[in-house]
Enzyme design. Sequence first.
Site, PDB file in Angstrom:
ATOM      1  N   ASP A  21     -87.097  11.946  27.005  1.00 30.87           N
ATOM      2  CA  ASP A  21     -87.542  11.725  28.370  1.00 30.87           C
ATOM      3  C   ASP A  21     -86.379  11.085  29.138  1.00 30.87           C
ATOM      4  O   ASP A  21     -85.452  10.545  28.517  1.00 30.87           O
ATOM      5  CB  ASP A  21     -88.771  10.811  28.354  1.00 30.87           C
ATOM      6  CG  ASP A  21     -89.255  10.494  29.751  1.00 30.87           C
ATOM      7  OD1 ASP A  21     -89.472  11.440  30.523  1.00 30.87           O
ATOM      8  OD2 ASP A  21     -89.407   9.290  30.064  1.00 30.87           O
ATOM      9  N   ASP A  23     -86.496   9.058  32.693  1.00 28.90           N
ATOM     10  CA  ASP A  23     -86.698   7.753  33.318  1.00 28.90           C
ATOM     11  C   ASP A  23     -87.354   6.800  32.319  1.00 28.90           C
ATOM     12  O   ASP A  23     -88.400   7.111  31.761  1.00 28.90           O
ATOM     13  CB  ASP A  23     -87.583   7.914  34.563  1.00 28.90           C
ATOM     14  CG  ASP A  23     -87.307   6.843  35.601  1.00 28.90           C
ATOM     15  OD1 ASP A  23     -86.414   6.012  35.397  1.00 28.90           O
ATOM     16  OD2 ASP A  23     -88.004   6.857  36.634  1.00 28.90           O
ATOM     17  N   ASP A 219     -91.018   6.933  26.761  1.00 28.09           N
ATOM     18  CA  ASP A 219     -91.472   5.580  27.089  1.00 28.09           C
ATOM     19  C   ASP A 219     -92.905   5.559  27.600  1.00 28.09           C
ATOM     20  O   ASP A 219     -93.443   4.490  27.827  1.00 28.09           O
ATOM     21  CB  ASP A 219     -90.558   4.936  28.144  1.00 28.09           C
ATOM     22  CG  ASP A 219     -90.734   5.573  29.513  1.00 28.09           C
ATOM     23  OD1 ASP A 219     -90.657   6.813  29.599  1.00 28.09           O
ATOM     24  OD2 ASP A 219     -90.977   4.833  30.480  1.00 28.09           O
TER      25      ASP A 219
HETATM   26 MG   LIG Z   1     -90.298   8.016  31.293  1.00 31.34          MG
END
Ligand SMILES: [Mg+2]
Length: 354
Positions: A21, A23, A219
């Site tokens: 991923d 961000d 995240d």
């Molecule tokens: Mg993310």
Amino acid sequence: MTETLTGSAVPADSYDVALYDLDGVVYLGDEPVTHAPAAIQAAAARGLRPLYVTNNSSREPEDIAAQITGFGIPCEPQEIVTSAQSVALLLQDELEPGARVLPVGGQGLRTALSAAGFELVTSAADAPAAVVQGFAPDLGWRDLAEAAYAVGAGARHVATNLDGSIPKERGVAPGNGALVRAVVEATGIEPLASGKPLPAIYHQAADRLGASSPIAVGDRLDTDLEGARAAGMPGLLVLTGVTTARDAVLAPAHQRPSLLALDLRGLFVQHPAPLEVEDGRWGCGAAVARVHDGALELVDDPTGPLGPSDPQRLSGGRARVSLDGWRALCVAAWDAADRGAPLAPEVVPALVVG
Ligand SMILES: [Mg+2]
């Protein structure tokens, strides 16, 4: 099958493609995530090839690759997998080659649909076979109305992703899913969608490199890790973005990570698999945890901040635990939930790991 931590030998040596991923994993706003540039490159040198999988459909892969390169991680556009590319691949199974498509989104969406061979149109009056909605910050009512007219006239409604919200510098803003709902409110027709947590984007990414043992790294539980479960891949949760250690303890079964780490340095260490050492007591490394009387209890965590101790009941406030202690607490909490006795969120403290 119980959705739990699986353990792993050193991930950089055990998997062949990492689906990162962006961000919260690679960067946070304008800054690289601490340890990410060095870890991604070191992992690649050991055979864990990177791909970057994003629900963002508005930006071009070239722009994203340039941004990642700017953070000190050499990156090629072919290493970017966007939800716009994903939805274009899905549409190739749904529509005739060269079919007319009405994009409602950013330039990245238009490029991906053109590259997939579709003819782009701008109006419902052009009788498109599909409307494809992706996020762009300049979309307005007229764009959404055009989408609704086309869907109402029989076009297939397709969405690059269904994220309801997007975190921005000033707060949380409506995401693509919210704009898609606006069209659904008008038409009553549910769209075909891609993007995490739907599994197609992870499968397509793994296929791009012919991965035999991919790992998803993210995240967010409700996109990255849920997507990994849905795709049947191990998912590594890092705490460098929006998810806290406490959130992982409370994760519903379909969003549970397979591996836990503070940050991407977790690609270079072994991940011990938690084991039930005794009825209801879960051990990981030297740490042991259980759920007792409706509360989390750290039975032992000799390498953690508490040191060897009598069982510590963790309730309210904050608790410091080792990484293995956190793993043991997660699995103890998940096991209790799977047995029909989930922890009440208010009894789970904030956890400071390490
Ligand atoms: Mg993310």
